[in-house]
Design a protein around this motif. Structure first.
Motif, PDB file in Angstrom:
ATOM      1  N   UNK A 125       1.615  22.677  52.159  1.00 17.96           N
ATOM      2  CA  UNK A 125       2.258  23.035  50.947  1.00 17.96           C
ATOM      3  C   UNK A 125       1.510  23.939  50.124  1.00 17.96           C
ATOM      4  N   UNK A 126       0.490  23.823  49.867  1.00 15.55           N
ATOM      5  CA  UNK A 126      -0.597  24.626  49.119  1.00 15.55           C
ATOM      6  C   UNK A 126      -0.590  26.008  49.720  1.00 15.55           C
ATOM      7  N   UNK A 127      -1.008  26.074  51.088  1.00 16.24           N
ATOM      8  CA  UNK A 127      -0.952  27.386  51.876  1.00 16.24           C
ATOM      9  C   UNK A 127       0.299  28.211  51.499  1.00 16.24           C
ATOM     10  N   UNK A 128       1.392  27.580  51.609  1.00  9.27           N
ATOM     11  CA  UNK A 128       2.701  28.325  51.549  1.00  9.27           C
ATOM     12  C   UNK A 128       2.799  28.752  50.172  1.00  9.27           C
ATOM     13  N   UNK A 129       2.451  27.928  49.152  1.00  9.82           N
ATOM     14  CA  UNK A 129       2.678  28.493  47.532  1.00  9.82           C
ATOM     15  C   UNK A 129       1.820  29.827  47.615  1.00  9.82           C
ATOM     16  N   UNK A 130       0.511  29.622  47.933  1.00  9.81           N
ATOM     17  CA  UNK A 130      -0.528  30.409  47.791  1.00  9.81           C
ATOM     18  C   UNK A 130       0.192  31.840  48.470  1.00  9.81           C
ATOM     19  N   UNK A 135       2.024  37.390  47.425  1.00 12.25           N
ATOM     20  CA  UNK A 135       2.883  38.540  47.573  1.00 12.25           C
ATOM     21  C   UNK A 135       3.412  38.938  46.206  1.00 12.25           C
ATOM     22  N   UNK A 136       3.765  38.015  45.368  1.00 11.30           N
ATOM     23  CA  UNK A 136       4.262  38.282  43.947  1.00 11.30           C
ATOM     24  C   UNK A 136       3.499  39.110  43.157  1.00 11.30           C
ATOM     25  N   UNK A 137       2.032  38.815  43.440  1.00 12.17           N
ATOM     26  CA  UNK A 137       1.241  39.627  42.581  1.00 12.17           C
ATOM     27  C   UNK A 137       0.625  40.549  43.190  1.00 12.17           C
ATOM     28  N   UNK A 138       0.865  41.066  44.447  1.00  9.57           N
ATOM     29  CA  UNK A 138       0.251  42.009  44.965  1.00  9.57           C
ATOM     30  C   UNK A 138       1.623  43.181  45.411  1.00  9.57           C
ATOM     31  N   UNK A 139       2.368  43.164  44.762  1.00  6.70           N
ATOM     32  CA  UNK A 139       3.479  44.327  44.784  1.00  6.70           C
ATOM     33  C   UNK A 139       4.261  44.299  45.996  1.00  6.70           C
ATOM     34  N   UNK A 284      -7.661  35.385  47.530  1.00  7.39           N
ATOM     35  CA  UNK A 284      -8.010  34.737  46.229  1.00  7.39           C
ATOM     36  C   UNK A 284      -7.965  35.784  45.189  1.00  7.39           C
ATOM     37  N   UNK A 285      -8.649  36.925  45.225  1.00  6.29           N
ATOM     38  CA  UNK A 285      -8.591  37.893  44.181  1.00  6.29           C
ATOM     39  C   UNK A 285      -7.430  37.992  43.549  1.00  6.29           C
ATOM     40  N   UNK A 286      -6.368  37.980  44.236  1.00  5.64           N
ATOM     41  CA  UNK A 286      -4.936  38.262  43.713  1.00  5.64           C
ATOM     42  C   UNK A 286      -4.476  37.173  42.450  1.00  5.64           C
ATOM     43  N   UNK A 287      -5.249  36.406  42.312  1.00  7.43           N
ATOM     44  CA  UNK A 287      -5.145  34.823  41.585  1.00  7.43           C
ATOM     45  C   UNK A 287      -6.068  35.279  40.400  1.00  7.43           C
TER      46      UNK A 287
END
Ligand SMILES: *Cc1c(COP(=O)(O)O)cnc(C)c1O
Length: 445
Positions: A125-130, A135-139, A284-287
């Motif tokens: 679940x956690x991998x899917x959310x990440x 993607x949402x935070x990387x354009x 990780x950096x995208x977070x």
């Protein structure tokens, strides 16, 4: 039956609800559930004092045997300090050490972040959310879908269940992520990837799909397809992790490093619920940065210190007992033993083995499947109990995957018990007399 046993069974049948269980049958008057009370090594005892070999490692979790002194001592020592510390707002020594150790299994600058949770399902679940939030935070916000393999199994929470390809479990719960199911790499290559965040797979072998191994080389090819398309590779090593396939992680057989690695079952040696999702520094950096970029996800018992203590101790046992070094001989013994079993029993249609995981598929001697209503797999496992072996079937495939610590005599016991169980089913006879175990190996009750 002892009074205690009867009392526990009545209380259970009155109030418990078991996983993946037809409760009507469980509570039927002629059903005689085992009440297991304790274990030592590969053995479990029931409330009547009978001993059984744990042939499916307590649903694929146990690695070093039950009540391992080193793991028990580590958990006890932590229990004396405190049983739980909130990982939200604090850290603790064992979580820090465990995260470092887990990343240490992979080359520097690859998998270098660990997110803890409690079960295989939550690790996935956690991998899917990440993967989606990344993607949402990387354009690339349009990449919110996943690809999974037909007949795969990734857990039962809603997101994990949306990946599942086992019809009888998941048909009713198709409400999670948009998921495309494929059967092969060829089908995968035909997909339009512009909306796909990641592809999820059980590497080397699909467990719940009656123990079906992938072809050698498949995982490495999948990795290179991911590299070409920018799709993240999410490996569900909940079953295969921690030595089951002969190496610490299944992906190491093909020198593959995923973008997300999901671990659970064997992480604590099979002692406490605990899971981990590993990912790369790049993801990780995208977070980082803006507050809304943080990963707002977690559970109350995230990184529970007792679980971390058990996991660290389990890794220590791997070194101390040279678990992996000793495993290759056992994998060979299992292969030879099962081949002999197959030669003696025409109803064994196929043996599927991957490391120390085996699926033994039973069919009619002419190769046709048994009618599902005859429930041959269940009958064989029920009969195996009388011969001192506990295991479970998946349909008519018998699973044999004992704890990795099993010794050669015990492994012989397990294989012989299975042979005796198959022979004892009415209408199913061995082609040749199967060698009875020597008295030394007899399972005591
Ligand atoms: C068991 C399993 C899961 C789910 O783990 P739980 O701890 O039961 O939630 C997920 N993936 C695979 C491959 C599994 O074998």
């Amino acid at each position: 039956m002892r009074d205690d046993t009867r009392r526990w069974i009545l209380a259970d049948q009155a109030h418990c609800w078991h996983p993946f269980t037809r409760q009507g049958e469980w509570c039927a008057p002629d059903h005689d559930p085992l009440v297991l009370t304790h274990g030592k090594g590969v053995w479990l005892w029931d409330s009547e004092g009978r001993r059984y070999l744990d042939g499916n490692s307590s649903i694929w979790t146990n690695i070093h045997g039950h009540a391992h002194p080193l793991i028990s001592a580590a958990v006890r020592a932590q229990l004396e300090k405190t049983a739980h510390i909130s990982f939200l707002g604090f850290t603790h020594p064992l979580a820090a050490e465990l995260a470092e150790k887990l990343c240490g299994f992979f080359p520097k600058h690859t998998l270098e972040r660990v997110f803890f949770s409690d079960d295989g399902s939550t690790a996935v679940e956690c991998a899917l959310k990440m993967a989606v939030q990344y993607r949402q935070q990387s354009g690339e916000p349009q990449r919110g879908a996943f690809v999974a393999f037909a007949d795969g199994y990734h857990g039962d929470t809603l997101g994990a269940a949306s990946l599942g390809g086992v019809g009888r479990f998941f048909e009713r719960f198709k409400h999670g992520y948009p998921v495309t199911h494929v059967r092969s790499l060829d089908e995968l290559r035909h997909l339009d990837v512009k909306e796909i965040a990641g592809v999820v797979i059980e590497p080397l072998i699909q467990g719940v799909n009656e123990m079906r191994p992938w072809q050698a080389g498949m995982l490495a090819e999948l990795r290179s397809w991911c590299d070409q398309t920018g799709v993240h590779l999410i490996l569900d090593e909940v079953m295969t992790g921690f030595g089951r396939t002969g190496k610490m992680f299944a992906c190491q057989h093909e020198n593959v490093i995923p973008d997300f690695l999901c671990l659970a079952k064997g992480i604590t040696g099979g002692t406490l619920p605990m899971a981990a999702t590993l990912t790369t520094g790049a993801i990780y950096k995208a977070f980082l940065g803006a507050p809304e970029n943080a990963f707002y996800y977690g559970h109350s018992y995230t990184a529970n210190p007792l679980g971390c203590a058990a996991a660290l101790a389990s890794l220590e046992v791997f070194e101390e007992e040279k678990t992996l070094e000793n495993l290759s001989a056992k994998i060979g013994q299992l292969r030879i033993g099962l081949a002999a079993l197959m030669a003696a029993h025409p109803i064994i249609h196929e043996i599927r083995q991957c490391g120390f995981i085996a699926g033994i598929e039973l069919r009619q001697p002419d190769g046709g499947k048994f009618p599902p209503a005859s429930r041959v797999g269940e009958k064989v496992c029920q009969a195996a109990r009388a011969h001192g072996l506990l295991t479970r079937p998946i349909l008519d495939t018998i699973v044999l995957m004992p704890p990795l610590c099993i010794d050669s005599g015990e492994l012989d016991c397990a294989i012989h018990a299975l042979g005796a169980a198959i022979s004892s089913i009415p209408g199913i006879h061995a082609a040749a007399p199967f060698k009875v175990p020597s008295p030394r190996l007899h399972i005591r009750h």
